[in-house]
Design an enzyme around this catalytic site. Structure first.
Site, mmCIF file in Angstrom:
data_model
loop_
_atom_site.group_PDB
_atom_site.id
_atom_site.type_symbol
_atom_site.label_atom_id
_atom_site.label_comp_id
_atom_site.label_asym_id
_atom_site.label_seq_id
_atom_site.Cartn_x
_atom_site.Cartn_y
_atom_site.Cartn_z
ATOM 1 N N ASP A 64 0.872 -1.254 -0.057
ATOM 2 C CA ASP A 64 0.122 0.151 -0.078
ATOM 3 C C ASP A 64 0.866 1.177 0.122
ATOM 4 O O ASP A 64 1.272 2.008 0.963
ATOM 5 C CB ASP A 64 -0.825 -0.070 1.217
ATOM 6 C CG ASP A 64 -1.774 1.138 1.386
ATOM 7 O OD1 ASP A 64 -1.953 2.228 0.323
ATOM 8 O OD2 ASP A 64 -2.533 1.340 2.143
ATOM 9 N N GLU A 133 8.345 -4.786 -8.422
ATOM 10 C CA GLU A 133 9.239 -3.989 -7.529
ATOM 11 C C GLU A 133 10.484 -3.340 -8.012
ATOM 12 O O GLU A 133 10.935 -2.306 -7.639
ATOM 13 C CB GLU A 133 9.672 -5.099 -6.432
ATOM 14 C CG GLU A 133 8.463 -5.329 -5.514
ATOM 15 C CD GLU A 133 8.012 -6.712 -5.900
ATOM 16 O OE1 GLU A 133 7.151 -7.248 -5.282
ATOM 17 O OE2 GLU A 133 8.029 -6.708 -7.107
#
Length: 253
Positions: A64, A133
């Protein structure tokens, strides 16, 4: 219990756990981790199957970033402890129940962690899978022990380096998905009809045996240290927060 981030229902020996943060694209925060762990604790005694589901358009999109940004803006500690999430995936992988991820729509980053930790993965034709990522200078450090166990080193390596989504057909070929169909609800029901015949004791013994064949705990300290390193990097955080504010990825000028 009045859950904030998930929806839960029990049907005989089956627990249906649905990620439900539509306002945040089903991203992972501390509350979601805590609530999932609470439900899995309830499943210890009598539940034989746990089904993880998301929204029709998104299964789970990982960390988040918006929540991290808000904590930093309020001068709160912004580096989250990755251990609770790793322990949640360990519980899915080793707990005394069969875990099924029912994937529709997008699954990214930490969402892949839930999938890779599951015993069985069922998807519909809209499902797509990615690890984004490295685009932010981060690593899927906690995901990779589970993903490598499921699909092998090189496929996990390729998914990490390329950062782009793969479609469900490729995920099936790689072994990330076990079965898919446009009518994935029907596929899920067929699996449940078969799996519900298994006894709680049999499942417990089998999961204990499989846990010893592939000990995910041995990678935990390395995964946690690597996760904390990249999320403590000021340049990485700067890129994440600019993305939250403007929608620009770190490589964009």
């Amino acid at each position: 219990m009045n859950y904030q981030t998930i929806q839960v229902r029990f049907q005989e020996s089956i627990c249906y756990l649905r990620f439900y943060r539509p306002e945040a694209n089903n991203t992972i925060n501390n509350t979601l981790i805590e609530e999932c762990m609470y439900v899995l604790a309830l499943c210890e005694e009598s539940v034989t199957i746990v089904v993880l589901e998301g929204l029709p358009e998104v299964f789970c999109l990982g960390a988040d970033f918006q929540g991290m940004y808000e904590k930093m803006a309020n001068e709160h500690e912004h580096v989250q402890n990755p251990e609770p999430l790793y322990d949640l995936w360990l519980k899915l992988a080793t707990g005394p129940y069969i875990t099924i991820s029912h994937v529709r729509g997008k699954a990214n980053a930490g969402g892949i962690g839930f999938i890779a930790a599951s015993d069985i993965v069922i998807a519909d034709q809209t499902a797509q899978f990615s690890l984004s990522e490295l685009l932010f200078g981060l690593l899927p450090a906690c995901v990779l022990p589970f993903l490598v166990r499921r699909v092998g080193f090189q496929k996990a390596n390729y998914l990490t380096l390329m950062t782009q989504p793969i479609r469900v057909e490729q995920a099936l070929t790689w072994g990330l998905v076990d079965a898919y169909d446009a009518q994935s609800d029907t596929v899920l029901r067929k699996h449940l009809l078969r799996l519900r015949r298994l006894s709680k004791t049999g499942i417990l013994r089998y999961k204990r045996f499989m846990d010893k064949l592939s000990d995910l705990r041995q990678y935990k300290s390395l995964a946690l240290a690597s996760n904390q390193e990249v999320f403590s990097d000021a340049q990485n955080l700067k890129g994440i927060f600019r993305y939250v504010e403007t929608g620009q990825f770190p490589w964009m000028d």
